[in-house]
Design a protein around this motif. Structure first.
Motif, PDB file in Angstrom:
ATOM      1  N   PHE A  26       0.826  -1.212   0.000  1.00  0.00           N
ATOM      2  CA  PHE A  26       0.000   0.000   0.000  1.00  0.00           C
ATOM      3  C   PHE A  26       0.861   1.264   0.000  1.00  0.00           C
ATOM      4  CE2 PHE A  26      -3.511  -2.771   1.669  1.00  0.00           C
ATOM      5  CZ  PHE A  26      -4.321  -2.625   0.550  1.00  0.00           C
ATOM      6  N   GLY A  27       1.999   1.213   0.669  1.00  0.00           N
ATOM      7  CA  GLY A  27       2.928   2.342   0.631  1.00  0.00           C
ATOM      8  C   GLY A  27       3.433   2.600  -0.775  1.00  0.00           C
ATOM      9  N   ILE A  56       3.263   5.689  -5.998  1.00  0.00           N
ATOM     10  CA  ILE A  56       2.972   5.714  -7.429  1.00  0.00           C
ATOM     11  C   ILE A  56       1.968   6.819  -7.732  1.00  0.00           C
ATOM     12  CG2 ILE A  56       1.849   4.433  -9.317  1.00  0.00           C
ATOM     13  CD1 ILE A  56       3.178   1.890  -8.085  1.00  0.00           C
ATOM     14  N   GLU A  57       0.921   6.938  -6.929  1.00  0.00           N
ATOM     15  CA  GLU A  57      -0.083   7.991  -7.128  1.00  0.00           C
ATOM     16  C   GLU A  57       0.537   9.372  -6.980  1.00  0.00           C
ATOM     17  OE1 GLU A  57      -3.270   7.972  -8.260  1.00  0.00           O
ATOM     18  OE2 GLU A  57      -2.747   5.890  -8.703  1.00  0.00           O
ATOM     19  N   LYS A  74       2.678  10.072 -10.044  1.00  0.00           N
ATOM     20  CA  LYS A  74       1.822  10.370 -11.193  1.00  0.00           C
ATOM     21  C   LYS A  74       1.286  11.795 -11.099  1.00  0.00           C
ATOM     22  CE  LYS A  74      -2.261   8.941 -13.767  1.00  0.00           C
ATOM     23  NZ  LYS A  74      -2.359  10.277 -14.307  1.00  0.00           N
ATOM     24  N   ALA A  75       0.857  12.216  -9.923  1.00  0.00           N
ATOM     25  CA  ALA A  75       0.343  13.581  -9.749  1.00  0.00           C
ATOM     26  C   ALA A  75       1.439  14.607 -10.046  1.00  0.00           C
ATOM     27  CB  ALA A  75      -0.203  13.767  -8.341  1.00  0.00           C
ATOM     28  N   LEU A  76       2.652  14.348  -9.572  1.00  0.00           N
ATOM     29  CA  LEU A  76       3.766  15.257  -9.862  1.00  0.00           C
ATOM     30  C   LEU A  76       4.091  15.291 -11.349  1.00  0.00           C
ATOM     31  CD1 LEU A  76       6.175  14.489  -6.885  1.00  0.00           C
ATOM     32  CD2 LEU A  76       5.006  16.652  -7.348  1.00  0.00           C
ATOM     33  N   THR A  77       4.079  14.138 -11.985  1.00  0.00           N
ATOM     34  CA  THR A  77       4.358  14.051 -13.416  1.00  0.00           C
ATOM     35  C   THR A  77       3.309  14.835 -14.209  1.00  0.00           C
ATOM     36  OG1 THR A  77       5.409  11.900 -13.136  1.00  0.00           O
ATOM     37  CG2 THR A  77       4.678  12.451 -15.356  1.00  0.00           C
ATOM     38  N   SER A  81     -12.356  16.862 -13.328  1.00  0.00           N
ATOM     39  CA  SER A  81     -10.995  17.401 -13.237  1.00  0.00           C
ATOM     40  C   SER A  81     -10.037  16.676 -14.167  1.00  0.00           C
ATOM     41  CB  SER A  81     -10.472  17.276 -11.806  1.00  0.00           C
ATOM     42  OG  SER A  81     -11.218  18.076 -10.952  1.00  0.00           O
ATOM     43  N   ASP A  82      -9.072  17.435 -14.654  1.00  0.00           N
ATOM     44  CA  ASP A  82      -7.976  16.884 -15.449  1.00  0.00           C
ATOM     45  C   ASP A  82      -6.736  16.891 -14.567  1.00  0.00           C
ATOM     46  OD1 ASP A  82      -9.417  16.688 -17.918  1.00  0.00           O
ATOM     47  OD2 ASP A  82      -9.196  18.848 -18.175  1.00  0.00           O
ATOM     48  N   ALA A  83      -6.001  15.791 -14.530  1.00  0.00           N
ATOM     49  CA  ALA A  83      -4.783  15.715 -13.723  1.00  0.00           C
ATOM     50  C   ALA A  83      -3.801  16.794 -14.171  1.00  0.00           C
ATOM     51  CB  ALA A  83      -4.152  14.335 -13.848  1.00  0.00           C
TER      52      ALA A  83
END
Length: 136
Positions: free
Chosen positions: A12-13, A18-19, A22-25, A49-51
């Motif tokens: 889970f960590g 990964i999430e 992905k948000a930073l990317t 919303s768009d990431a």
């Protein structure tokens, strides 16, 4: 909620990391968007919303409320644009940073606009969007 086994905790960590990555990317990718027309920036307003993007109020929402403008006017699609997160942060900082204003005073753009009408605020908002490479 109880603790998981060490292996499940690690799994889970890793998913959380990964999430976050992905948000930073997505945020970094959107920051490289070229300037767009106002119509292009308003196309996706009101959709999910768009990431890497935020919906931005061209005329600031909270100071607009303080000036007595209605929620309908401030939250209207014509006052919103979907812009890259990092540029949204820069634009918000621009409103808060003290600098010389058109009237020669040294204060924040937010303070300068406090007694201005809606159209003056909108013109200033569009100019800041151009300054930060969001709006053509």
């Amino acid at each position: 909620m109880g603790r998981y086994s060490p292996i499940v905790d690690a799994y889970f960590g890793a998913l959380d990391q990964i999430e976050s990555i992905k948000a930073l990317t997505d945020t970094i990718k959107s920051a490289n968007d070229p300037p767009k027309t106002l119509e292009e920036l308003q196309e996706r307003v009101g959709l999910p919303s768009d990431a890497g993007y935020h919906d931005h109020h061209i005329v600031e929402r909270s100071s607009g409320f303080d000036a007595g403008y209605s929620r309908e006017l401030l939250d209207n699609r014509d006052n919103l644009a979907r812009i890259p997160v990092l540029k949204h942060i820069d634009i918000t900082a621009e409103y808060a940073t003290k600098a010389e204003q058109p009237d020669g005073t040294f204060r924040s753009l937010r303070d300068y606009l406090a007694d201005k009408d809606f159209e003056t605020r909108r013109t200033a908002g569009l100019a800041v969007m151009r300054k930060y490479g969001v709006l053509k």
